[in-house]
Design an enzyme around this catalytic site. Sequence first.
Site, short mmCIF file in Angstrom:
data_model
loop_
_atom_site.label_atom_id
_atom_site.label_comp_id
_atom_site.label_asym_id
_atom_site.label_seq_id
_atom_site.Cartn_x
_atom_site.Cartn_y
_atom_site.Cartn_z
N PRO A 88 3.70 -8.20 -2.54
CA PRO A 88 2.44 -7.96 -3.24
C PRO A 88 2.10 -9.08 -4.23
O PRO A 88 0.95 -9.23 -4.62
CB PRO A 88 2.67 -6.64 -4.00
CG PRO A 88 3.88 -6.02 -3.38
CD PRO A 88 4.69 -7.12 -2.79
N GLU A 115 11.75 -1.55 -4.49
CA GLU A 115 10.87 -2.17 -5.49
C GLU A 115 10.67 -3.66 -5.27
O GLU A 115 9.76 -4.26 -5.83
CB GLU A 115 11.41 -1.91 -6.90
CG GLU A 115 11.16 -0.51 -7.42
CD GLU A 115 9.72 -0.05 -7.24
OE1 GLU A 115 8.83 -0.63 -7.90
OE2 GLU A 115 9.48 0.87 -6.44
N ARG A 153 -2.91 -14.55 17.88
CA ARG A 153 -4.26 -14.68 18.45
C ARG A 153 -4.78 -16.12 18.42
O ARG A 153 -5.67 -16.47 19.22
CB ARG A 153 -5.26 -13.80 17.69
CG ARG A 153 -5.01 -12.32 17.82
CD ARG A 153 -6.02 -11.55 16.98
NE ARG A 153 -7.38 -11.88 17.35
CZ ARG A 153 -7.98 -11.41 18.43
NH1 ARG A 153 -7.35 -10.58 19.24
NH2 ARG A 153 -9.22 -11.78 18.71
N ASP A 168 -14.83 -15.81 16.87
CA ASP A 168 -14.45 -14.64 16.10
C ASP A 168 -15.09 -14.72 14.72
O ASP A 168 -15.21 -15.79 14.16
CB ASP A 168 -12.93 -14.57 15.96
CG ASP A 168 -12.39 -13.28 16.54
OD1 ASP A 168 -13.11 -12.28 16.45
OD2 ASP A 168 -11.29 -13.29 17.09
C1 9D3 Z 1 5.18 -0.56 -8.97
C2 9D3 Z 1 5.08 -1.97 -8.66
N1 9D3 Z 1 4.84 -2.26 -7.22
C3 9D3 Z 1 4.44 -3.68 -7.10
C4 9D3 Z 1 2.97 -3.81 -6.87
C5 9D3 Z 1 6.07 -2.02 -6.47
C6 9D3 Z 1 5.97 -2.32 -5.05
C7 9D3 Z 1 4.96 -1.81 -4.25
C8 9D3 Z 1 4.94 -2.04 -2.89
C9 9D3 Z 1 6.96 -3.07 -4.44
C10 9D3 Z 1 6.95 -3.30 -3.10
C11 9D3 Z 1 5.93 -2.76 -2.31
C12 9D3 Z 1 5.95 -2.98 -0.85
N2 9D3 Z 1 4.89 -3.88 -0.41
C13 9D3 Z 1 5.15 -4.98 0.25
O1 9D3 Z 1 6.28 -5.26 0.55
C14 9D3 Z 1 4.05 -5.86 0.62
C15 9D3 Z 1 2.64 -5.76 0.41
C16 9D3 Z 1 1.83 -4.77 -0.24
O2 9D3 Z 1 2.28 -3.73 -0.74
N3 9D3 Z 1 0.48 -4.99 -0.27
C17 9D3 Z 1 -0.10 -6.08 0.27
N4 9D3 Z 1 0.61 -7.02 0.87
C18 9D3 Z 1 1.96 -6.85 0.93
S1 9D3 Z 1 3.01 -7.93 1.64
C19 9D3 Z 1 4.34 -7.01 1.30
#
Ligand code: 9D3
Length: 245
Positions: A88, A115, A153, A168
């Site tokens: 994220p 996490e 793709r 596209d």
């Molecule tokens: C409470 C804090 N969170 C961070 C924003 C914890 C958290 C949330 C979701 C930790 C890991 C995740 C799992 N998400 C991913 O691994 C992830 C992800 C996403 O949640 N949204 C957009 N792109 C991606 S790429 C990997």
Amino acid sequence: MQFNIVTLFPEMFAAMNYGVVGRAKETGLIDIRCFNPRDYTEDNYHKVDDTSYGGGPGMVMMVKPLQAAIQGARENSKSFASIVYLTPQGKLLNHDLVKELSVQENLILISGRYEGIDERLLKIEPGIELSIGDYVLSGGELASMVLIDTVTRQLPGVVGDAGSVAQDSFSAGLLDYPHYTRPEVINDLKVPDVLLSGNHAEIARFRRKQALGRTWLRRPELLAKIELTAIDRMLLNEFIEETSS
Ligand code: 9D3
């Protein structure tokens, strides 16, 4: 192109056995391999996560099993592989990044759970960090699959008609025009006459106008990024005129 995925849930990648990506696998244009950090643990519990230093909720993925899985991926690789962390905190994936990734021949995709992963892994095994959007997933696997789907793709020979990838919506920078198929009338709704006319120039004009108009209505920030021809500006003006009346 080789995709090596480091994941605690390799079974999820069965989703890659369908459609365009499934065919790319069958024809050997891509190869997808999973490396499960749990298979690289050396303790009796096959432990891959531990509590967070500093406290707080949730578990953190440990360096050692991830490092060993990456090592496993490298040993299985035909060529040098760059690492991509799906997180994220990463840079937002977009069409330009997808195009850049599609010229790589070998990627190692790290799909995290819990996490997150111990920050020191990124120092030991540097790579780019990518996110697929501003929403919370339960893990990095779906993000890895989005990357694989979009990158695949773009590979030559994957999507049947070469024109359809180039045209596209996101390569063209515009949203798509509306599509219609049989029957000609349904619930009193008729297919636009021009599409039944057989006049290919008029059809192209109609579709371009619709693509411009829908982008103007729904994603104006996309329009600002592209150069419109004099004809485009005329078509968009016509659309706006017809919309406001
Ligand atoms: C409470 C804090 N969170 C961070 C924003 C914890 C958290 C949330 C979701 C930790 C890991 C995740 C799992 N998400 C991913 O691994 C992830 C992800 C996403 O949640 N949204 C957009 N792109 C991606 S790429 C990997």
